[in-house]
Scaffold this active site. Structure first.
Site, PDB file in Angstrom:
ATOM      1  N   SER A   1       0.798  -1.226   0.000  1.00 22.73           N
ATOM      2  CA  SER A   1       0.000   0.000   0.000  1.00 22.73           C
ATOM      3  C   SER A   1       0.831   1.276   0.000  1.00 22.73           C
ATOM      4  O   SER A   1       0.312   2.344  -0.326  1.00 22.73           O
ATOM      5  CB  SER A   1      -0.952   0.019   1.204  1.00 22.73           C
ATOM      6  OG  SER A   1      -0.229  -0.043   2.423  1.00 22.73           O
TER       7      SER A   1
ATOM      8  N   ASP B   1      -4.717   7.824   8.109  1.00 22.50           N
ATOM      9  CA  ASP B   1      -5.773   6.938   8.606  1.00 22.50           C
ATOM     10  C   ASP B   1      -5.314   5.988   9.708  1.00 22.50           C
ATOM     11  O   ASP B   1      -5.986   4.999   9.986  1.00 22.50           O
ATOM     12  CB  ASP B   1      -6.344   6.126   7.445  1.00 22.50           C
ATOM     13  CG  ASP B   1      -5.268   5.286   6.741  1.00 22.50           C
ATOM     14  OD1 ASP B   1      -4.091   5.360   7.157  1.00 22.50           O
ATOM     15  OD2 ASP B   1      -5.615   4.571   5.777  1.00 22.50           O
TER      16      ASP B   1
ATOM     17  N   HIS C   1      -1.448   4.761   6.886  1.00 25.56           N
ATOM     18  CA  HIS C   1      -0.865   5.362   5.684  1.00 25.56           C
ATOM     19  C   HIS C   1      -0.625   6.852   5.887  1.00 25.56           C
ATOM     20  O   HIS C   1      -1.386   7.532   6.574  1.00 25.56           O
ATOM     21  CB  HIS C   1      -1.787   5.106   4.492  1.00 25.56           C
ATOM     22  CG  HIS C   1      -2.150   3.670   4.335  1.00 25.56           C
ATOM     23  ND1 HIS C   1      -3.339   3.150   4.819  1.00 25.56           N
ATOM     24  CD2 HIS C   1      -1.471   2.628   3.798  1.00 25.56           C
ATOM     25  CE1 HIS C   1      -3.377   1.849   4.569  1.00 25.56           C
ATOM     26  NE2 HIS C   1      -2.259   1.507   3.953  1.00 25.56           N
TER      27      HIS C   1
END
Length: 375
Positions: free
Chosen positions: A49, A341, A344
């Protein structure tokens, strides 16, 4: 930002036989050169990610909509964050299009490169979507298919042979392996440390396979300070003995540093193995840790608190109401947050990290991305 560390960069290129250095010398003494038109750069990226520009959305259909993307794209793009990722800032610096995910089926454009990264990806176990070895096999298929289409005269929105030959192959993976191992060991260092060699063996094998398929320029990110993640701090009860001087979980950062130390040695070994390749190791950990250690220097506030989440101070993270789920809220100014969040990074933080990486002060050998493309 920490001071630049002194390193000696050894490049095995004789300027008399390398067109790049001929061009540089020509420009330096104001002699016109007709052979100094560099090939447009391309990026071929693998990871999780940290650099997923939509792979998990295309590959699994997992809806990643607003508020993710709210700062820059103003819509969900499959990126976890409020805006651009580090790799997006790389593309901007190199005047490239943002990378299309390999798995995107609708109107992808691969002229600037291709992104195989998928959120949640690991090095192990093998053969599960979308582990690193799967991403490498996807690349081999992608390359073979692209070159076949080229041979048929179909050139629109695809990479050509020169793009594969001179592209920079980027890898940013490992944090999910470390976290899974930490959870399995009840946050104990030794069992995780024993697994690190198996993670690194997969990364080394990936680079060897890319080399076997023509890759010669590699850009390898180490992993960041996992113990500074608001999610990890919120999920694991701790006392002052469990955290360092800036409040980050010690064991998380210890395993990250062990992983990074050994990854640096893997890159060193590969330079010895592949004399005609360039393997750049990038110390992302130090750059990111500096953000948490000195947030005010970079214009950030409440370093260990997520912008998008639930629960308020100290971490604003609750697994039952994560960013985008019922009950969440967003901080007044995302540009003041390091973490978006709970996991990230914010676009603002990614911009700072990308700028530091692009300076080459944290790279071994000390090369910028631009220099790597030109070699």
């Amino acid at each position: 930002m920490t001071k630049s560390r002194s390193r000696t960069t050894t490049l095995m290129f004789d300027p008399r036989h390398n067109p790049f250095w001929v061009c540089v010398i020509s420009l330096a003494i104001f002699i016109p050169s007709t052979s100094c038109t560099p090939t447009p750069p391309t990026l071929i990226n693998f990871g999780d990610s940290n650099s997923d520009t939509g792979g998990v959305l295309a590959g699994t259909g997992l809806p990643i909509g607003l508020p993710h993307g709210i700062t820059f794209f103003h819509r969900g793009t499959g990126r976890f964050g409020d805006g651009r990722l580090i790799i997006d800032f790389f593309c901007e610096d190199l005047k490239l299009r943002y990378l299309s995910p390999y798995l995107e089926s609708l109107a992808p454009n691969f002229t600037s490169g291709v992104n195989f990264a998928v959120s949640g990806a690991t090095t192990l176990p093998q053969f599960v979507p979308f582990a690193l070895d799967v991403q490498i096999r996807q690349f081999i298929h992608f390359k073979n298919r692209s070159l076949h289409l080229q041979s048929l005269g179909k050139t629109k929105n695809i990479m050509d042979e020169e793009g594969f030959k001179n592209g920079v192959y980027m890898i940013d993976i490992g944090q999910n392996d470390l976290l899974v191992a930490l959870y399995a060991s009840n946050l104990t260092y030794k069992p995780v440390a024993q697994k690190i060699p198996s993670f690194l063996a997969e990364i080394k094998l990936a680079i060897q396979n890319l080399y076997a398929n023509g890759g010669r320029k590699f850009w390898i990110h180490n992993t960041g300070p996992l113990g500074c993640s608001p999610k990890e701090l919120a999920l694991h009860p701790h006392t002052h003995k469990d955290v360092d001087q800036i409040g980050c979980l010690r064991v998380h950062n210890q395993v990250a540093k062990s992983f990074n130390k050994d990854l640096k040695n893997v890159c060193k070994d590969l330079r010895s193995q592949f004399k005609d390749a360039i393997v750049v190791y990038v110390d992302v950990y130090t750059i990111k840790y500096n953000l948490f250690a000195h947030p005010d220097v970079y214009g950030f506030e409440k370093a260990l608190m997520a912008c998008c989440g639930y629960g308020g101070a100290p971490n604003n993270y609750n697994v039952k109401a994560t960013c985008g789920q019922p009950g969440y809220s967003i901080c007044a100014n995302p540009s003041k947050a390091i973490v978006w969040d709970g996991v990230h990074y914010s676009e603002a933080a990614n911009r700072v990290v990308a700028s530091a990486i692009l300076s080459a002060h944290f790279s071994t050998p000390q090369l910028t991305l631009r220099q790597l493309f030109l070699l």
